[in-house]
Write an enzyme that holds these catalytic residues in place. Structure first.
Site, PDB file in Angstrom:
ATOM      1  N   GLU A 112       0.850  -1.199   0.000  1.00  0.00           N
ATOM      2  CA  GLU A 112       0.000   0.000   0.000  1.00  0.00           C
ATOM      3  C   GLU A 112       0.879   1.240   0.000  1.00  0.00           C
ATOM      4  O   GLU A 112       1.974   1.201   0.550  1.00  0.00           O
ATOM      5  CB  GLU A 112      -0.816   0.077   1.309  1.00  0.00           C
ATOM      6  CG  GLU A 112      -1.727  -1.061   1.551  1.00  0.00           C
ATOM      7  CD  GLU A 112      -2.125  -1.127   3.028  1.00  0.00           C
ATOM      8  OE1 GLU A 112      -2.165  -0.079   3.700  1.00  0.00           O
ATOM      9  OE2 GLU A 112      -2.375  -2.242   3.491  1.00  0.00           O
ATOM     10  N   LYS A 114       2.396   4.533   1.430  1.00  0.00           N
ATOM     11  CA  LYS A 114       2.529   5.041   2.804  1.00  0.00           C
ATOM     12  C   LYS A 114       2.101   6.501   2.773  1.00  0.00           C
ATOM     13  O   LYS A 114       2.787   7.355   2.208  1.00  0.00           O
ATOM     14  CB  LYS A 114       3.973   4.906   3.287  1.00  0.00           C
ATOM     15  CG  LYS A 114       4.144   5.302   4.737  1.00  0.00           C
ATOM     16  CD  LYS A 114       5.525   4.896   5.249  1.00  0.00           C
ATOM     17  CE  LYS A 114       5.655   5.091   6.736  1.00  0.00           C
ATOM     18  NZ  LYS A 114       5.376   6.427   7.215  1.00  0.00           N
ATOM     19  N   ASP A 116       1.606  10.140   3.861  1.00  0.00           N
ATOM     20  CA  ASP A 116       2.374  11.009   4.749  1.00  0.00           C
ATOM     21  C   ASP A 116       1.436  12.032   5.376  1.00  0.00           C
ATOM     22  O   ASP A 116       1.418  13.199   4.999  1.00  0.00           O
ATOM     23  CB  ASP A 116       3.476  11.705   3.948  1.00  0.00           C
ATOM     24  CG  ASP A 116       4.469  12.380   4.863  1.00  0.00           C
ATOM     25  OD1 ASP A 116       4.413  12.133   6.080  1.00  0.00           O
ATOM     26  OD2 ASP A 116       5.297  13.155   4.360  1.00  0.00           O
ATOM     27  N   TYR A 221      -6.567   2.238   6.858  1.00  0.00           N
ATOM     28  CA  TYR A 221      -5.820   1.078   6.345  1.00  0.00           C
ATOM     29  C   TYR A 221      -5.599  -0.039   7.353  1.00  0.00           C
ATOM     30  O   TYR A 221      -5.028  -1.057   7.030  1.00  0.00           O
ATOM     31  CB  TYR A 221      -4.474   1.520   5.787  1.00  0.00           C
ATOM     32  CG  TYR A 221      -3.747   2.512   6.676  1.00  0.00           C
ATOM     33  CD1 TYR A 221      -3.230   2.132   7.908  1.00  0.00           C
ATOM     34  CD2 TYR A 221      -3.602   3.836   6.275  1.00  0.00           C
ATOM     35  CE1 TYR A 221      -2.593   3.041   8.725  1.00  0.00           C
ATOM     36  CE2 TYR A 221      -2.961   4.756   7.094  1.00  0.00           C
ATOM     37  CZ  TYR A 221      -2.459   4.349   8.310  1.00  0.00           C
ATOM     38  OH  TYR A 221      -1.833   5.249   9.124  1.00  0.00           O
ATOM     39  N   LYS A 310      10.894   3.294   2.367  1.00  0.00           N
ATOM     40  CA  LYS A 310      10.846   4.756   2.270  1.00  0.00           C
ATOM     41  C   LYS A 310      11.487   5.216   0.961  1.00  0.00           C
ATOM     42  O   LYS A 310      12.585   4.788   0.610  1.00  0.00           O
ATOM     43  CB  LYS A 310      11.620   5.389   3.451  1.00  0.00           C
ATOM     44  CG  LYS A 310      11.036   5.057   4.817  1.00  0.00           C
ATOM     45  CD  LYS A 310       9.817   5.908   5.133  1.00  0.00           C
ATOM     46  CE  LYS A 310      10.186   7.293   5.499  1.00  0.00           C
ATOM     47  NZ  LYS A 310       9.961   7.712   6.829  1.00  0.00           N
ATOM     48  N   CYS A 404      30.882  43.143   6.542  1.00  0.00           N
ATOM     49  CA  CYS A 404      29.457  42.923   6.782  1.00  0.00           C
ATOM     50  C   CYS A 404      28.643  43.484   5.610  1.00  0.00           C
ATOM     51  O   CYS A 404      28.852  44.637   5.216  1.00  0.00           O
ATOM     52  CB  CYS A 404      29.047  43.614   8.079  1.00  0.00           C
ATOM     53  SG  CYS A 404      27.259  43.656   8.310  1.00  0.00           S
ATOM     54  N   CYS A 407      26.637  46.749   7.247  1.00  0.00           N
ATOM     55  CA  CYS A 407      27.321  47.947   7.765  1.00  0.00           C
ATOM     56  C   CYS A 407      28.784  48.046   7.311  1.00  0.00           C
ATOM     57  O   CYS A 407      29.476  48.987   7.661  1.00  0.00           O
ATOM     58  CB  CYS A 407      27.226  47.998   9.284  1.00  0.00           C
ATOM     59  SG  CYS A 407      28.282  46.783  10.082  1.00  0.00           S
ATOM     60  N   CYS A 422      29.897  39.692  11.962  1.00  0.00           N
ATOM     61  CA  CYS A 422      30.122  41.118  11.747  1.00  0.00           C
ATOM     62  C   CYS A 422      30.702  41.648  13.053  1.00  0.00           C
ATOM     63  O   CYS A 422      30.167  41.372  14.128  1.00  0.00           O
ATOM     64  CB  CYS A 422      28.800  41.812  11.443  1.00  0.00           C
ATOM     65  SG  CYS A 422      28.857  43.593  11.722  1.00  0.00           S
ATOM     66  N   CYS A 427      25.878  47.629  14.217  1.00  0.00           N
ATOM     67  CA  CYS A 427      25.321  47.199  12.934  1.00  0.00           C
ATOM     68  C   CYS A 427      23.789  47.250  12.982  1.00  0.00           C
ATOM     69  O   CYS A 427      23.167  46.654  13.858  1.00  0.00           O
ATOM     70  CB  CYS A 427      25.801  45.783  12.647  1.00  0.00           C
ATOM     71  SG  CYS A 427      25.060  45.064  11.201  1.00  0.00           S
TER      72      CYS A 427
HETATM   73  S1  IVH Z   1      -0.086   0.244   8.920  1.00  0.00           S
HETATM   74  C1  IVH Z   1       1.842  -0.972  13.352  1.00  0.00           C
HETATM   75  N1  IVH Z   1      -0.409   1.365   6.609  1.00  0.00           N
HETATM   76  O1  IVH Z   1       2.973   5.213   8.995  1.00  0.00           O
HETATM   77  C2  IVH Z   1       1.577   0.159  12.461  1.00  0.00           C
HETATM   78  N2  IVH Z   1       0.544   2.680   8.323  1.00  0.00           N
HETATM   79  O2  IVH Z   1       5.625   4.790  10.285  1.00  0.00           O
HETATM   80  C3  IVH Z   1       0.666  -0.266  11.340  1.00  0.00           C
HETATM   81  N3  IVH Z   1       1.050   4.987   7.661  1.00  0.00           N
HETATM   82  O3  IVH Z   1       1.947   4.807  12.314  1.00  0.00           O
HETATM   83  C4  IVH Z   1       0.453   0.859  10.455  1.00  0.00           C
HETATM   84  N4  IVH Z   1       0.331   4.812   5.590  1.00  0.00           N
HETATM   85  O4  IVH Z   1       0.633   6.472  10.813  1.00  0.00           O
HETATM   86  C5  IVH Z   1       0.030   1.533   7.859  1.00  0.00           C
HETATM   87  N5  IVH Z   1      -0.812   2.198   4.501  1.00  0.00           N
HETATM   88  C6  IVH Z   1      -0.378   2.381   5.736  1.00  0.00           C
HETATM   89  C7  IVH Z   1       0.156   3.606   6.177  1.00  0.00           C
HETATM   90  C8  IVH Z   1       0.614   3.719   7.488  1.00  0.00           C
HETATM   91  C9  IVH Z   1       0.862   5.617   6.487  1.00  0.00           C
HETATM   92  C10 IVH Z   1       1.631   5.613   8.859  1.00  0.00           C
HETATM   93  C11 IVH Z   1       0.955   5.264  10.155  1.00  0.00           C
HETATM   94  C12 IVH Z   1       2.014   4.555  10.958  1.00  0.00           C
HETATM   95  C13 IVH Z   1       3.266   5.114  10.361  1.00  0.00           C
HETATM   96  C14 IVH Z   1       4.429   4.184  10.600  1.00  0.00           C
END
Ligand code: IVH
Length: 665
Positions: A112, A114, A116, A221, A310, A404, A407, A422, A427
């Site tokens: 899935e 991630k 942010d 999720y 990441k 500077c 000044c 400076c 100044c």
């Molecule tokens: S599952 C045990 N799924 O990323 C934690 N987390 O760095 C299970 N996050 O705390 C989390 N997208 O806030 C999961 N598709 C996703 C996610 C996700 C973002 C966040 C979440 C988690 C953090 C972990």
């Protein structure tokens, strides 16, 4: 480095880390990238490891959380853990191999994006929505139900009747975020650093009417606690169940069985990241079969059945237009790269700090260079390197000023910090910055006296120095264009109110080089009055926790300057507090020294420290032989280990200390 240089460096690093902790966790307004933050922490840890005898403030022990102690907090029924990170697909494959070995077969994975955003936990009971809480410290979250329910498409009822926690991420759509920031800029409000901070800031707003104007969205999720049997057996089924129950989910998930499709999915997502209307910073890889989650279990921080791949920080190329040299309140000159505006991870970037002259030399910056820019924590831009292939023929290196830029006084260099200053005491740029510092939140906290007003007041001759703030002719201010009567009135009150600030804040506000909030308080407590501090020898100054040669010299230099002495006299004349008011309750803890580590239950760390001081105790900032008591809260860090090793420190809980004080009443 000599011992005192090490001590100074440790202190500077600690103060910086403490400031960034506050900006990140409490104010949701970070100034540096996660990566740069990690570098600071790394440097401090290395110094601490190499010099265990140097007393160190315990900033590294502080556990970051988003909890507001004044809000209603609710414990999670199941901890909100975090995920282990992988920075390459190879690492993800290595993790897959490892768990396959443990399970005796290769499990299918659910992939899935991630998201942010800002983690959120919903609790449903008897099929009805009960509350929404933030992640908080992972164990306890803050109740944000009312604000959360402003989001569209959140089901209030579900068919599953048992207690269940449903978890996901709130996000701020990128286009809306850009529009909001533009409007904030036009209203002279501080823009948010990125969509994640905007989401965090919005969900915690106290005024629900304002939240309604913030177009927050969410994806769900996962689940936390579930009473009885779950209505799904795999992550893929869980996502379908969420969708069928009416929760918004990301439609990008995918169940994968082989390495090629794992690599494909991750590569596709990374390529897609700039096209989505929400920020993603990686791919979450989960074992699909939920029954296997129990078999794999968790470490203290994160489950073993998932890993976060990441993405590399987003990188863009752009043109270096010029380099500005800015003058700070202590005279420090900071070069800033002015760039051809470029859109990167959630905002348009047109400037990037270069920190110091050495950085320009290290990057070998030339005029008209094309540079590679990143924003690793999606926060502050950073120039990675020059693209030398695109350097123009005959381009000159960026020239570094030897006077500077404001000044034109000569510059001097402080080797330890690699900073040019400076050298002038008059100044105008330093003056403006030092007035801004004086008024800043941790100093005299004069709301309304920011960069814009300070420069306006200086230009119009309303003030000429810090001391003039207390004698401003407000009749004149009210006549100034674009300054309303109401804001003039508020400012007048804020200035008046600042006179109540205790001596340690005044001392910090003076802006003595290297004297941060912690040192200012230590100095105030130790010397009690400005006269005693002024007359202190370097030897006496070094007796104060964390004051090494550099800080001692900086303090004596400050008081050797007649101009500073005059300012202090003027401030005394205006009625500012120049002696420490300790609100002494008892002498019960006299002659004893304390250090607090970890997070406390009933009282904030700062209040605990004030309490100790008010009973005559002293606060040290690091574990050493001279420490008598270490007060240990939840999640203590390295301080506890160090104290246990030393064996001379008494280790007590917060309750034990409170009982000690109680008993004597
Ligand atoms: S599952 C045990 N799924 O990323 C934690 N987390 O760095 C299970 N996050 O705390 C989390 N997208 O806030 C999961 N598709 C996703 C996610 C996700 C973002 C966040 C979440 C988690 C953090 C972990």
């Amino acid at each position: 480095m000599t011992k005192s240089q090490i001590r100074s460096r440790i202190q500077i690093l600690s103060a910086e880390i403490e400031r960034h902790n506050r900006l990140y966790y409490a104010e949701a307004s970070p100034e540096i990238t996660d990566y740069e933050y990690d570098l600071l922490v790394q440097e401090l840890q290395d110094l601490q490891a190499k010099h265990p005898l140097v007393q160190t403030p315990d900033v590294l022990d502080k556990v970051g959380d988003d909890l507001d102690k004044s809000a209603k907090n609710i414990p999670h029924k199941q901890r909100m853990a975090s995920l282990a990170n992988a920075y390459s697909i190879q690492e993800v494959i290595a993790w897959w191999d490892k768990i396959s070995l443990e399970l005796g077969g290769r499990p299918e994975l659910c992939l899935e994006p991630k998201i942010d955003g800002f983690g959120i936990n919903l609790f449903f009971s008897s099929g009805k929505f009960q509350y929404a809480t933030t992640r908080g410290d992972g164990a306890v979250g803050e109740d944000v139900s009312e604000n959360f329910l402003t989001l569209p498409q959140i089901p209030r009822t579900i068919s599953f009747q048992n207690d269940i926690e449903i978890r996901g991420e709130i996000y701020f759509p990128i286009q809306d975020f850009l529009a909001m920031n533009e409007a904030r800029r036009q209203n002279e409000e501080k823009p948010f650093a990125n969509p994640r901070n905007a989401a965090a800031g919005s969900i915690k707003l106290k005024d629900i009417a304002l939240v309604k104007d913030r177009p927050l969205r969410a994806f769900f999720y996962t689940t936390g606690y579930i009473a009885g049997t779950a209505p799904f057996g795999s992550q893929d089924e869980l996502l379908r169940w969420l969708k069928d129950s009416g929760f918004p989910i990301s439609d990008k998930h995918y169940v994968c069985v082989d390495e090629d499709s794992l690599i494909d999915f991750c590569t596709q997502m990374e390529a897609l990241r700039n096209e989505l209307d929400y920020d993603i910073d990686g791919v979450v890889v989960k074992v699909d079969n939920l029954a296997l989650h129990n078999r794999l279990g968790s470490t203290s921080k994160s489950p073993k059945w998932a890993i976060a791949y990441k993405f590399k920080p987003d990188e863009k190329e752009t043109l270096l237009k010029s380099v500005d040299f800015q003058v700070g309140r202590t005279g420090a000159i900071t070069p800033v790269a002015i760039l051809e505006p470029v859109y990167i991870s959630g905002s348009t970037v047109s400037r990037s700090t270069l920190h110091n002259f050495d950085e320009i030399r290290r990057l070998d910056l030339h005029e008209g260079d094309t540079i590679r820019l990143i924003k690793s924590g999606e926060i502050i831009p950073k120039i990675l390197a020059v693209n030398f292939d695109k350097r123009l023929a005959g381009a000159e290196p960026i020239s570094l000023p030897d006077t500077c830029p404001v000044c034109h006084s000569p510059l001097s260099r402080e080797e330890e910090a690699a900073i040019e200053y400076c050298s002038s005491a008059d100044c105008p740029a330093q003056l403006a910055r030092s007035i801004e510092h004086f008024a800043s939140r941790d100093a005299m906290d004069i709301t309304g006296l920011g960069t814009f007003i300070v420069s306006r007041f200086l230009k119009e001759g309303i003030i000429e120095s810090v001391a003039d703030l207390y004698g401003i002719d407000f009749a004149k201010v009210k006549e100034l264009e674009r300054i309303g009567e109401k804001s003039a009135q508020n400012l007048q009150e804020a200035i008046q109110k600042s006179k109540d600030k205790n001596f340690d804040r005044v001392l910090f506000a003076l802006g003595i080089r290297h004297v941060g909030t912690v040192t200012a308080r230590n100095l105030a407590v130790h010397f009690q009055t400005i006269e005693a501090l002024e007359q202190a020898t370097n030897q006496e100054l070094s007796e104060v926790p964390e004051v090494g040669d550099i800080i001692a010299k900086s303090i004596s230099d400050y008081f050797a300057n007649p101009k500073n002495l005059r300012l202090v006299q003027e401030l005394i004349g205006q009625g500012l507090k120049m002696s420490y008011e300790s609100e002494q309750e008892s002498e019960l803890l006299a002659e004893l020294s304390f250090l607090v580590t970890g997070s406390l239950k009933s009282i904030s760390r700062k209040d605990m420290e004030s309490l100790i001081i008010s009973h005559g105790g002293k606060i040290l900032s690091g574990v050493s032989k001279s420490l008598d008591y270490l007060i240990v809260g939840e999640k203590p860090g390295s301080k506890l280990t160090k104290a246990e090793k030393l064996g001379t420190v008494k280790i007590i809980s917060e309750d034990e200390l409170l009982t000690m004080l109680e008993r004597d009443k």
